[in-house]
Design an enzyme around this catalytic site. Structure first.
Site, mmCIF file in Angstrom:
data_model
loop_
_atom_site.group_PDB
_atom_site.id
_atom_site.type_symbol
_atom_site.label_atom_id
_atom_site.label_comp_id
_atom_site.label_asym_id
_atom_site.label_seq_id
_atom_site.Cartn_x
_atom_site.Cartn_y
_atom_site.Cartn_z
ATOM 1 N N HIS A 1 -14.734 2.544 -1.513
ATOM 2 C CA HIS A 1 -13.727 1.573 -1.067
ATOM 3 C C HIS A 1 -12.620 2.211 -0.236
ATOM 4 O O HIS A 1 -11.529 1.664 -0.121
ATOM 5 C CB HIS A 1 -13.142 0.830 -2.276
ATOM 6 C CG HIS A 1 -14.140 -0.100 -2.926
ATOM 7 N ND1 HIS A 1 -13.985 -0.616 -4.186
ATOM 8 C CD2 HIS A 1 -15.305 -0.607 -2.464
ATOM 9 C CE1 HIS A 1 -15.020 -1.405 -4.484
ATOM 10 N NE2 HIS A 1 -15.835 -1.399 -3.458
ATOM 11 N N ASP B 1 -7.484 6.326 -4.818
ATOM 12 C CA ASP B 1 -6.617 7.491 -5.017
ATOM 13 C C ASP B 1 -7.444 8.762 -4.783
ATOM 14 O O ASP B 1 -8.641 8.692 -4.485
ATOM 15 C CB ASP B 1 -5.975 7.466 -6.417
ATOM 16 C CG ASP B 1 -6.999 7.534 -7.548
ATOM 17 O OD1 ASP B 1 -7.882 8.417 -7.506
ATOM 18 O OD2 ASP B 1 -6.925 6.713 -8.484
ATOM 19 N N TYR C 1 0.824 -1.207 0.000
ATOM 20 C CA TYR C 1 0.000 0.000 0.000
ATOM 21 C C TYR C 1 0.861 1.261 0.000
ATOM 22 O O TYR C 1 0.486 2.270 -0.614
ATOM 23 C CB TYR C 1 -1.000 -0.015 1.164
ATOM 24 C CG TYR C 1 -2.214 -0.839 0.797
ATOM 25 C CD1 TYR C 1 -3.226 -0.303 0.014
ATOM 26 C CD2 TYR C 1 -2.307 -2.177 1.168
ATOM 27 C CE1 TYR C 1 -4.319 -1.066 -0.377
ATOM 28 C CE2 TYR C 1 -3.395 -2.949 0.789
ATOM 29 C CZ TYR C 1 -4.402 -2.388 0.018
ATOM 30 O OH TYR C 1 -5.462 -3.147 -0.388
HETATM 31 P P1 NAD Z 1 -10.959 -3.298 -12.527
HETATM 32 O O1 NAD Z 1 -9.466 -3.307 -12.550
HETATM 33 O O2 NAD Z 1 -11.689 -4.543 -12.203
HETATM 34 O O3 NAD Z 1 -11.514 -2.821 -13.964
HETATM 35 C C1 NAD Z 1 -10.974 -1.712 -14.619
HETATM 36 C C2 NAD Z 1 -11.830 -1.450 -15.844
HETATM 37 O O4 NAD Z 1 -11.337 -0.268 -16.470
HETATM 38 C C3 NAD Z 1 -11.779 -2.561 -16.902
HETATM 39 O O5 NAD Z 1 -13.100 -2.875 -17.301
HETATM 40 C C4 NAD Z 1 -10.991 -1.919 -18.059
HETATM 41 O O6 NAD Z 1 -11.444 -2.374 -19.330
HETATM 42 C C5 NAD Z 1 -11.298 -0.457 -17.859
HETATM 43 N N1 NAD Z 1 -10.296 0.474 -18.360
HETATM 44 C C6 NAD Z 1 -8.960 0.298 -18.473
HETATM 45 N N2 NAD Z 1 -8.381 1.407 -18.935
HETATM 46 C C7 NAD Z 1 -9.371 2.328 -19.105
HETATM 47 C C8 NAD Z 1 -9.402 3.685 -19.533
HETATM 48 N N3 NAD Z 1 -8.277 4.321 -19.884
HETATM 49 N N4 NAD Z 1 -10.589 4.334 -19.575
HETATM 50 C C9 NAD Z 1 -11.744 3.698 -19.222
HETATM 51 N N5 NAD Z 1 -11.769 2.405 -18.808
HETATM 52 C C10 NAD Z 1 -10.599 1.733 -18.747
HETATM 53 O O7 NAD Z 1 -11.364 -2.091 -11.575
HETATM 54 P P2 NAD Z 1 -12.674 -1.807 -10.719
HETATM 55 O O8 NAD Z 1 -13.890 -2.145 -11.508
HETATM 56 O O9 NAD Z 1 -12.487 -0.439 -10.183
HETATM 57 O O10 NAD Z 1 -12.640 -2.853 -9.511
HETATM 58 C C11 NAD Z 1 -11.478 -3.325 -8.899
HETATM 59 C C12 NAD Z 1 -11.132 -2.783 -7.497
HETATM 60 O O11 NAD Z 1 -9.800 -2.288 -7.558
HETATM 61 C C13 NAD Z 1 -11.940 -1.650 -6.982
HETATM 62 O O12 NAD Z 1 -12.421 -2.024 -5.767
HETATM 63 C C14 NAD Z 1 -10.956 -0.488 -6.771
HETATM 64 O O13 NAD Z 1 -11.155 0.062 -5.492
HETATM 65 C C15 NAD Z 1 -9.612 -1.101 -6.788
HETATM 66 N N6 NAD Z 1 -8.524 -0.313 -7.419
HETATM 67 C C16 NAD Z 1 -8.468 1.057 -7.324
HETATM 68 C C17 NAD Z 1 -7.444 1.767 -7.953
HETATM 69 C C18 NAD Z 1 -7.374 3.274 -7.812
HETATM 70 O O14 NAD Z 1 -7.755 3.796 -6.774
HETATM 71 N N7 NAD Z 1 -6.916 4.017 -8.837
HETATM 72 C C19 NAD Z 1 -6.462 1.103 -8.684
HETATM 73 C C20 NAD Z 1 -6.543 -0.304 -8.734
HETATM 74 C C21 NAD Z 1 -7.583 -0.984 -8.114
#
Ligand code: NAD
Length: 247
Positions: free
Chosen positions: A118, A103, A66
């Protein structure tokens, strides 16, 4: 054509919900969950790193992961998609941003009060008394794959844990309640960069669809949310969202 239809739906809306996932931040260089488990972290999976059991078994490993993620999120900048979401709120004041992201890029782009379903990388809390101590996840870039001992709570001495919702944990009740109410009362819900498979968050667009709202999906790939989407925009957040902001 579908982009114009989506823009017209947004322009006519009184209350818009923007529901975002990891893909929203991908173009800021914050990897999606799957892409995050790369390099030296590739030998782990989310079950080793994002569960209460994992933290209990190896707090230094989990805190190290993390800390690494927090440093990368801190170094990232909001992209054109985050800025468009903030501009949408300026154009349509009854806009509610509901994010699964941990984030702070929506805030930094100018969204006023995104609902974090989350939790946050930047709100660690004590495992004992649940308080939010002053200690924050290390600001400097930790080495990839490095274990880091979590700080101790300044009040009770218990371990401090990341302030995120782990697999198997309940979502923050007030945030979930506010998100469900917004989804049930909106005219248009934009679902952006989410795979729509992590529950209960994935219910949010489905609640809006059931309540009669138009659902607009922005994602380069097919997802299970295709089935509830009125308009499916195949593309990325940073390229498509600016075209949906009313002039
Ligand atoms: P996920 O990783 O399951 O899905 C990401 C989705 O984004 C996919 O369907 C993909 O096709 C799409 N994608 C990829 N690039 C893209 C773009 N440039 N524009 C639009 N769409 C795009 O993520 P999720 O559905 O958020 O669920 C997974 C869990 O991971 C969540 O609970 C989340 O809290 C956590 N997470 C958060 C972060 C963050 O805070 N940035 C990063 C990683 C994971």
């Amino acid at each position: 054509m579908s982009l114009e239809r989506a823009a017209a739906l947004v322009a006519a809306a009184r209350h818009v919900v923007v529901f975002t996932g990891a893909g929203m931040s991908a173009e800021s260089g914050v990897p999606t969950f799957r892409d995050d488990l790369t390099g030296l972290w590739a030998r782990y999976d989310a079950g080793n790193l994002a569960t209460p059991e994992a933290f209990h078994a190896d707090p230094d490993l989990v805190w190290g992961w993390y800390a690494w993620r927090a440093a990368r999120a801190r170094a990232a900048e909001p992209n054109a998609g985050h800025r468009a979401v903030a501009a949408l709120e300026a154009a349509i004041p009854a806009t509610t941003v509901v994010t699964q992201n941990v984030d702070d890029l929506h805030e930094r782009a100018g969204s006023t009060a995104p609902i974090h379903l989350h939790g946050s990388l930047f709100a660690p809390r004590c495992v004992g008394d649940g308080a939010h101590p002053a200690a924050l996840i290390d600001a400097e870039e930790p080495d990839e794959g490095r274990r880091i001992a979590p700080p101790r709570c300044v009040t009770c001495g218990a371990l401090v844990r990341p302030g995120v919702v782990w697999f198997g944990e309940a979502l923050p009740e007030a945030a979930l309640h506010a998100a469900v109410a917004a989804a049930a009362g909106c005219d248009v819900l934009l679902t952006v960069g989410t795979s729509g498979v992590v529950y209960p968050a994935a219910e949010i667009p489905r609640i809006a669809a059931r309540a009669g709202a138009a659902v607009i999906q922005v994602n380069p790939d097919a997802t299970p949310l295709d089935a509830v989407s009125t308009v499916n925009l195949r593309g990325t957040a940073a390229t498509l969202l600016p075209a949906l902001v009313p002039a």
